[in-house]
Enzyme design. Structure first.
Site, mmCIF file in Angstrom:
data_model
loop_
_atom_site.group_PDB
_atom_site.id
_atom_site.type_symbol
_atom_site.label_atom_id
_atom_site.label_comp_id
_atom_site.label_asym_id
_atom_site.label_seq_id
_atom_site.Cartn_x
_atom_site.Cartn_y
_atom_site.Cartn_z
ATOM 1 C CG PHE A 140 -1.770 1.268 1.253
ATOM 2 C CD1 PHE A 140 -2.938 1.255 0.305
ATOM 3 C CD2 PHE A 140 -1.519 2.502 1.887
ATOM 4 C CE1 PHE A 140 -3.948 2.124 0.494
ATOM 5 C CE2 PHE A 140 -2.262 3.508 2.017
ATOM 6 C CZ PHE A 140 -3.552 3.444 1.186
ATOM 7 C CG ASP A 228 5.551 3.468 1.641
ATOM 8 O OD1 ASP A 228 5.808 3.835 2.892
ATOM 9 O OD2 ASP A 228 4.445 3.610 1.163
ATOM 10 C CE LYS A 257 0.215 5.843 7.754
ATOM 11 N NZ LYS A 257 -0.995 6.290 7.789
#
Length: 395
Positions: A140, A228, A257
């Site tokens: 993702f 990522d 984040k």
């Protein structure tokens, strides 16, 4: 908990307001949160919870941390926004801190989210002059069109096809299959992208040695290695970045984040000469590198360093793992540090609601996986209370 004041709003009131004004992309939430301190939050009905979700691995220092409060309050009262037409001290300082953590050759592009950071990585790869980007099954990377094209979950892509072309998928962790895919057309393979720990799939770390194998494969064929670290980065695994477990340095690292500790910020960091691929005018964002968000990022990094928080991540993560893996209903606890997936022996799709009723906030990326990503500075007291509640529920 801090005083939340009084409210006359009922659950029906805020739910009706939500449903009548907000697009239904998230469904209607079960509760409305109004305040937080440390690893605890309070809802609009006055109920308290231990937060084991942290805004999905965002609130690295918990809620209302004094260092972040001071940093953003001072900055918004000094200079709130400049755009990237002008420089400002906070963005220069944060880029320097990331360079110190990653590589002396690193160059940074600041965005507003992880999806946007991966969008910048996608465009960076295309500027190699090659077209193929190889991404992991079940991975993702975001919901913008470029980042979604690299997301290995067909159900998320299908409603928006056709996707940007050129992305092909490989089995996560299977180095032989990845090599075979590269060898089908090595001269047109621009990049290989993967998460160091797949978060949305159920907290699945890359097998030991996989990232090192990808690094060697990329070096062999002149391919960019993109990792990522949006969820696994910024200390979440007990190291600054998940890729460090294999002792490698990717060409491009994407962050978000936990970087802002609750403020919206992302970063695409090129640790090698790939940082020179995006030229003036080829990419940009109005809010990227915003002074207030960068002030929060500087406070997060400074606090993690000053308070030895990476040690706390390892200590608390090991305690949670040891306690929960001893339960008969748990198969294993995957992940590292405070990025953990509790794998259940039987699917239990209603566990999030049961945990909420018991005073815990968490989520389930799959019916048989509970994801725990609490604040990195969660205390012994909160961890032990949360684990005791989890053990009672999981019995």
């Amino acid at each position: 908990m801090p005083d939340t004041g009084t409210t006359t709003e009922t659950t029906t009131d805020w739910k009706s307001a939500w449903e009548s004004t907000i697009m239904p992309t998230y469904g209607t939430p079960a509760i409305e949160l109004v305040s937080g301190s440390g690893s605890r939050v309070t809802d609009s009905d006055g109920r308290g919870y231990i937060d084991l979700l942290a805004g999905i691995a965002v609130n690295a220092l918990g809620h209302a941390h004094p260092a972040i409060v001071e940093a953003v309050s001072t900055q918004i009262a000094t200079l709130g926004h400049t755009s990237n037409i002008f420089a400002h001290p906070q963005v220069i300082a944060l880029a320097g801190k990331l360079r110190d953590l990653i590589s002396p050759d690193a160059h940074v592009f600041f965005s507003n989210s992880g999806g946007e950071a991966n969008e910048a990585a996608f465009k960076t790869a295309r500027l190699t002059g090659k077209r193929r980007i190889l991404a992991a099954d079940h991975g993702f990377h975001g919901r913008t069109m470029g980042s979604l094209a690299m997301t290995g979950q067909p159900g998320k892509r299908a409603p928006f096809e056709p996707m940007p072309a050129g992305v092909e998928f490989y089995p996560y962790g299977d180095l032989d299959a990845l090599r075979a895919l590269v060898e089908q057309n090595p001269t047109d393979t621009a990049a290989i992208i993967m998460e160091s720990v797949q978060g949305e799939t159920g907290v699945i770390p890359a097998p030991p040695g996989f990232l090192a194998g990808v690094r060697a494969l990329c070096d062999e064929f002149g391919v960019l290695m993109i990792v990522d670290e949006v969820q696994a980065g910024m200390g979440r695994t007990g190291q600054w970045f998940g890729y460090q477990a294999d002792g490698v340095l990717p060409d491009v690292i994407t962050l978000a984040k936990g970087l802002g500790g609750g403020l919206p910020i992302g970063a695409c960091v090129a640790a090698t000469p790939a940082g020179k691929l995006l030229a003036a005018g080829q990419h940009g964002t109005t809010f990227g590198g915003n002074p207030v968000s960068c002030a929060a990022g500087n406070a997060v990094i400074d606090t993690i360093l000053a308070d030895g928080i990476l040690d706390n991540v390892q200590t608390q993560g090991e305690y949670i793992r040891t306690e929960l893996e001893a339960l008969d209903t748990v198969t294993e606890v995957r992940g590292r540090g405070l990025m953990l997936g509790v794998v259940l022996k039987e699917p239990h799709p209603g566990f999030v609601a049961e945990a909420m009723d018991a005073g815990l906030l968490l989520n389930q990326p799959a019916d048989d996986v509970i994801r725990l990503v609490p604040p990195l500075n969660i205390t012994d007291t909160d961890v032990r209370e949360a684990v005791q509640i989890l053990k009672e529920l999981l019995k």
